[in-house]
Design a protein around this motif. Structure first.
Motif, PDB file in Angstrom:
ATOM      1  N   CYS A  89      -3.741   5.801  -4.595  1.00 26.08           N
ATOM      2  CA  CYS A  89      -4.186   5.764  -3.195  1.00 26.08           C
ATOM      3  C   CYS A  89      -5.453   4.923  -3.039  1.00 26.08           C
ATOM      4  O   CYS A  89      -5.615   4.227  -2.025  1.00 26.08           O
TER       5      CYS A  89
ATOM      6  N   SER B 102       1.392  -3.707  -7.483  1.00 29.09           N
ATOM      7  CA  SER B 102       2.162  -2.575  -6.955  1.00 29.09           C
ATOM      8  C   SER B 102       3.638  -2.675  -7.335  1.00 29.09           C
ATOM      9  O   SER B 102       4.264  -1.668  -7.699  1.00 29.09           O
TER      10      SER B 102
ATOM     11  N   ALA C 150      -4.346   1.445  -3.044  1.00 30.75           N
ATOM     12  CA  ALA C 150      -3.635   1.178  -1.793  1.00 30.75           C
ATOM     13  C   ALA C 150      -4.617   0.903  -0.657  1.00 30.75           C
ATOM     14  O   ALA C 150      -4.436  -0.037   0.129  1.00 30.75           O
TER      15      ALA C 150
ATOM     16  N   CYS D 118       0.868   4.301  -2.943  1.00 31.03           N
ATOM     17  CA  CYS D 118       0.761   5.726  -2.617  1.00 31.03           C
ATOM     18  C   CYS D 118       1.943   6.503  -3.165  1.00 31.03           C
ATOM     19  O   CYS D 118       1.799   7.605  -3.703  1.00 31.03           O
TER      20      CYS D 118
ATOM     21  N   PRO E 257       0.805  -1.228   0.000  1.00 28.76           N
ATOM     22  CA  PRO E 257       0.000   0.000   0.000  1.00 28.76           C
ATOM     23  C   PRO E 257       0.832   1.268   0.000  1.00 28.76           C
ATOM     24  O   PRO E 257       0.438   2.271  -0.617  1.00 28.76           O
TER      25      PRO E 257
ATOM     26  N   MET F  53      -6.217   7.442   0.634  1.00 26.62           N
ATOM     27  CA  MET F  53      -6.046   6.024   0.942  1.00 26.62           C
ATOM     28  C   MET F  53      -7.148   5.540   1.889  1.00 26.62           C
ATOM     29  O   MET F  53      -7.698   4.443   1.712  1.00 26.62           O
TER      30      MET F  53
END
Length: 305
Positions: free
Chosen positions: A204, A152, A207, A21, A17, A42
């Motif tokens: 976000c 990610s 995330a 971001c 996460p 987020m």
């Protein structure tokens, strides 16, 4: 050995996460826009994803609404901060508080302090990679994460290409380095600033979705616990470079992993280990600031010579 495997597995778990971001926020950083609303965006992603899944159990609807609502936060931030030239710090803090307030209000309407997905299993969203999962040690670390976690890490390289190998990325950096010069050559600076902030919003949102829905199947207010600010710290330590900033995000993820795994053996002192990520964050920021000023001084001495 099992402790080491757990630490490395949780490092990936906790880094994802923050990386998302970071990868979103670096565009605003490069466009010279301080997007301090990463934390609120987020939190919104975490809240909306769990809330929508609670009522629909449809991942497509969850993904679409999570991104749309988080982008809405980005549009509000951009309108007041870029179009109206407001103070981006005040606007960002207001959005952070608004996200928590909206989530809290809905929880009150639901007569609950949290939202829990019924019959949720921690293995529900985990992906076991064929072949890799059978490799001793390495398979236990890499395999068995949710899809957005893998996305990610893949995005680190895709964002690098977008930042340095595309027209959009070049223009964003030009706008951030010298906005007046960019306007002089006909670049629509506000358009690229808006684009930079909205990319951050999407990151976000994903995330938050990874943090709450994919990993735990629950939402409690303020569960982001400062991860958005840690992402800002990682961005500044890495000077907006996708790879270096992501490295700092992984470092903070490792710190969180250490605090969780070592606290198991700490007994009554377990809560003290929660300080580890923030102590490391302060230390890394101090070191990065020292190195930056040292580099500036050295360049100054060379010019004077």
């Amino acid at each position: 050995m099992q402790l080491l495997i757990s630490i490395l597995y949780d490092c990936i778990y906790h880094s994802a996460p923050i990386i998302l971001c970071v990868l979103g926020g670096i565009f605003a950083y490069k466009a010279n826009v301080l997007n301090i609303a990463l934390e609120g965006m987020m939190l919104n992603g975490a809240f909306i994803s769990v809330l929508v899944y609670y009522y629909t159990q449809n991942m497509v609807i969850v993904l679409v609404l999570t991104i749309i609502t988080t982008v809405l936060y980005g549009l509000i931030f951009s309108y007041f901060g870029i179009t109206l030239r407001g103070n981006v710090i005040v606007i960002g803090l207001a959005l952070n508080m608004a996200a928590a307030a909206i989530a809290g209000f809905v929880l009150v309407l639901m007569h609950s302090s949290h939202i829990i997905i019924p019959d949720f299993s921690v293995n529900e969203f985990k992906v076991n990679i064929p072949l890799v999962g059978k490799i001793p040690v390495l398979g236990e670390i890499i395999s068995g994460h949710p899809p957005i976690t893998y996305i990610s890490f893949i995005l680190i390289f895709l964002i690098y290409i977008l930042m340095y190998k595309t027209k959009f990325g070049v223009y964003v950096r030009v706008v951030g380095e010298n906005e007046e010069a960019a306007r002089a050559v006909g670049i629509h600076t506000d358009f690229y600033k808006y684009g930079a902030v909205l990319i951050g919003s999407v990151g976000c949102g994903l995330a938050g979705m990874n943090l709450s829905l994919e990993r735990m199947g629950l939402f409690t207010n303020n569960m982001t616990a400062g991860r958005g600010f840690i992402a800002i710290a990682a961005i500044y330590c890495g000077q907006g470079d996708p790879v270096i900033s992501s490295f700092y995000a992984i470092l903070f993820g490792l710190a969180r992993s250490l605090s969780v795994n070592l606290s198991i053996y700490a007994g009554n002192a377990a809560r003290l280990f929660d300080c580890i990520p923030y102590i490391i964050m302060v230390g890394v920021l101090s070191f990065a600031s020292f190195m930056k000023h040292k580099s500036v001084r050295e360049r100054g001495f060379k010019v004077n010579e």
